[in-house]
Scaffold this active site. Structure first.
Site, PDB file in Angstrom:
ATOM      1  N   HIS A   1       0.830  -1.204   0.000  1.00 17.80           N
ATOM      2  CA  HIS A   1       0.000   0.000   0.000  1.00 17.80           C
ATOM      3  C   HIS A   1       0.873   1.267   0.000  1.00 17.80           C
ATOM      4  O   HIS A   1       0.651   2.189  -0.789  1.00 17.80           O
ATOM      5  CB  HIS A   1      -0.924   0.003   1.225  1.00 17.80           C
ATOM      6  CG  HIS A   1      -1.567   1.335   1.454  1.00 17.80           C
ATOM      7  ND1 HIS A   1      -2.573   1.816   0.640  1.00 17.80           N
ATOM      8  CD2 HIS A   1      -1.309   2.315   2.365  1.00 17.80           C
ATOM      9  CE1 HIS A   1      -2.919   3.029   1.065  1.00 17.80           C
ATOM     10  NE2 HIS A   1      -2.173   3.349   2.105  1.00 17.80           N
TER      11      HIS A   1
ATOM     12  N   HIS B   1       1.152   4.802  -2.637  1.00 22.49           N
ATOM     13  CA  HIS B   1       1.551   6.196  -2.390  1.00 22.49           C
ATOM     14  C   HIS B   1       2.772   6.662  -3.179  1.00 22.49           C
ATOM     15  O   HIS B   1       2.790   7.794  -3.639  1.00 22.49           O
ATOM     16  CB  HIS B   1       1.805   6.416  -0.901  1.00 22.49           C
ATOM     17  CG  HIS B   1       0.545   6.493  -0.086  1.00 22.49           C
ATOM     18  ND1 HIS B   1      -0.345   7.548  -0.184  1.00 22.49           N
ATOM     19  CD2 HIS B   1       0.011   5.641   0.834  1.00 22.49           C
ATOM     20  CE1 HIS B   1      -1.356   7.352   0.649  1.00 22.49           C
ATOM     21  NE2 HIS B   1      -1.178   6.202   1.278  1.00 22.49           N
TER      22      HIS B   1
ATOM     23  N   GLU C   1      -6.272   9.126  -0.461  1.00 18.94           N
ATOM     24  CA  GLU C   1      -6.395   7.690  -0.177  1.00 18.94           C
ATOM     25  C   GLU C   1      -7.466   7.014  -1.041  1.00 18.94           C
ATOM     26  O   GLU C   1      -7.253   5.916  -1.543  1.00 18.94           O
ATOM     27  CB  GLU C   1      -6.724   7.443   1.307  1.00 18.94           C
ATOM     28  CG  GLU C   1      -5.597   7.747   2.270  1.00 18.94           C
ATOM     29  CD  GLU C   1      -4.458   6.719   2.251  1.00 18.94           C
ATOM     30  OE1 GLU C   1      -4.542   5.720   1.510  1.00 18.94           O
ATOM     31  OE2 GLU C   1      -3.476   6.935   2.986  1.00 18.94           O
TER      32      GLU C   1
ATOM     33  N   SER D   1      -3.943   0.302  -4.423  1.00 17.26           N
ATOM     34  CA  SER D   1      -3.132  -0.776  -3.850  1.00 17.26           C
ATOM     35  C   SER D   1      -3.982  -1.960  -3.417  1.00 17.26           C
ATOM     36  O   SER D   1      -3.464  -2.926  -2.874  1.00 17.26           O
ATOM     37  CB  SER D   1      -2.335  -0.253  -2.645  1.00 17.26           C
ATOM     38  OG  SER D   1      -3.215   0.221  -1.643  1.00 17.26           O
TER      39      SER D   1
HETATM   40 FE   LIG Z   1      -2.250   5.304   2.900  1.00 20.74          FE
END
Ligand SMILES: [Fe+2]
Length: 295
Positions: A162, A167, A208, A227
């Site tokens: 993730h 990111h 997010e 992700s």
């Molecule tokens: Fe995150």
């Protein structure tokens, strides 16, 4: 009884200096003593790390590198279909390794020339004020552990897949990185816990779990969607609402379930105009007005 709602596994520093990660009984790695020992060691790296010094390399097993390779391969196929053009371009520029888990130090080396962002190791949950605050200085807190190899497409907690695939590929995009910076500046500026939580919720529903109109269809730019092997297939069918600061900053979310309410930007420019300008200028008073507007 609150075990299902646990997101980051609690991390406890022992008197002898060792670190213990308390995995829930429902965690796929709970009964794997070798995995748990590795989790403890990796958490210890973050607990003992001092900013400005190199991030120590985490030890991963061959099975874990294979998890990374498998998930990278499968997500890349989905990204081509579901990720925004900017994210795809960021991923191409960043050039993460495909066959092995990169060390966070290596992620920083790849990322810094693109947007100035560097990674910091996190053992688990980082307090909101620190997590968001350091974004203003171009630092991103990241866990280093990877999900248990028995379930390569599932993790109950944010892992290195993730943090890095979600990111870092986004942080490689200058216009996205600028938004992360602004979120950090907002977190530094606001004083009350209520205002900080509002800033963090706007981040949750954008960086997010944000989605965006692109070429007549809905694409994702949020790291949480990009992700997640399962969520990425579902987001177009979720309750997708117009970008709205009052709503984003006050909508409750459950971090342990698929995000079923999403907010859609009409373009990157739209996201920058609404959310970027909010983070650039917000303070406790303006946020109190936005909260009142939603009641
Ligand atoms: Fe995150």
């Amino acid at each position: 009884m609150f075990e299902e709602a646990q997101y980051f596994a609690p991390v406890a520093a022992q008197e002898d200096g060792s670190v213990v990660v308390e995995l829930a009984a429902s965690h796929p790695g709970f009964a794997d003593t070798v995995y748990r020992a590795r989790r403890n060691a990796i958490a210890g790296l973050a607990v003992n790390h001092r900013r400005g010094t190199p991030i120590p390399a985490a030890e991963y097993s061959e099975e874990e590198h294979e998890v990374w390779a498998l998930v990278t391969r499968e997500l890349a196929v989905k990204h081509a279909k579901y990720a925004t053009a900017e994210y795809l371009d960021g991923a191409a520029q960043l050039g993460l390794p495909k066959e092995r888990i990169p060390q966070l130090e290596e992620v920083s080396r790849l990322l810094e020339p693109l947007t100035g962002f560097r990674y910091l190791p996190a053992a688990g949950l980082v307090p909101l004020r620190d997590f968001y605050g350091v974004l203003a200085e171009g630092f991103f807190h990241s866990t280093q552990y990877i999900r248990h190899h028995s379930v390569p497409f599932y993790t109950p907690e944010p892992d290195v897949v993730h943090e890095v695939i979600g990111h870092a590929n986004a942080l490689a995009v200058p216009r996205y990185a600028a938004l992360y910076h602004l979120a950090g500046q907002a977190a530094r500026r606001v004083e009350s816990e209520e205002a900080l939580e509002f800033v963090s919720k706007v981040f949750w529903f954008t960086m997010e779990f944000g989605v965006m109109a692109e070429g007549g269809e809905l694409r994702a730019y949020g790291a949480g969607i990009l992700s997640s092997y399962g969520e990425i297939e579902e987001f177009r069918g979720m309750d997708v609402r117009p970008l709205d600061l009052s709503a984003m900053g006050t909508t409750h979310y459950d971090i342990t379930k698929y995000q079923d309410v999403l907010f859609r930007a009409e373009s990157l420019q739209h996201l920058e105009d609404v959310v970027g300008d909010f983070w650039a200028t917000c303070d406790d008073d303006s946020i109190a007005k936005l909260i009142a507007a939603d009641i």
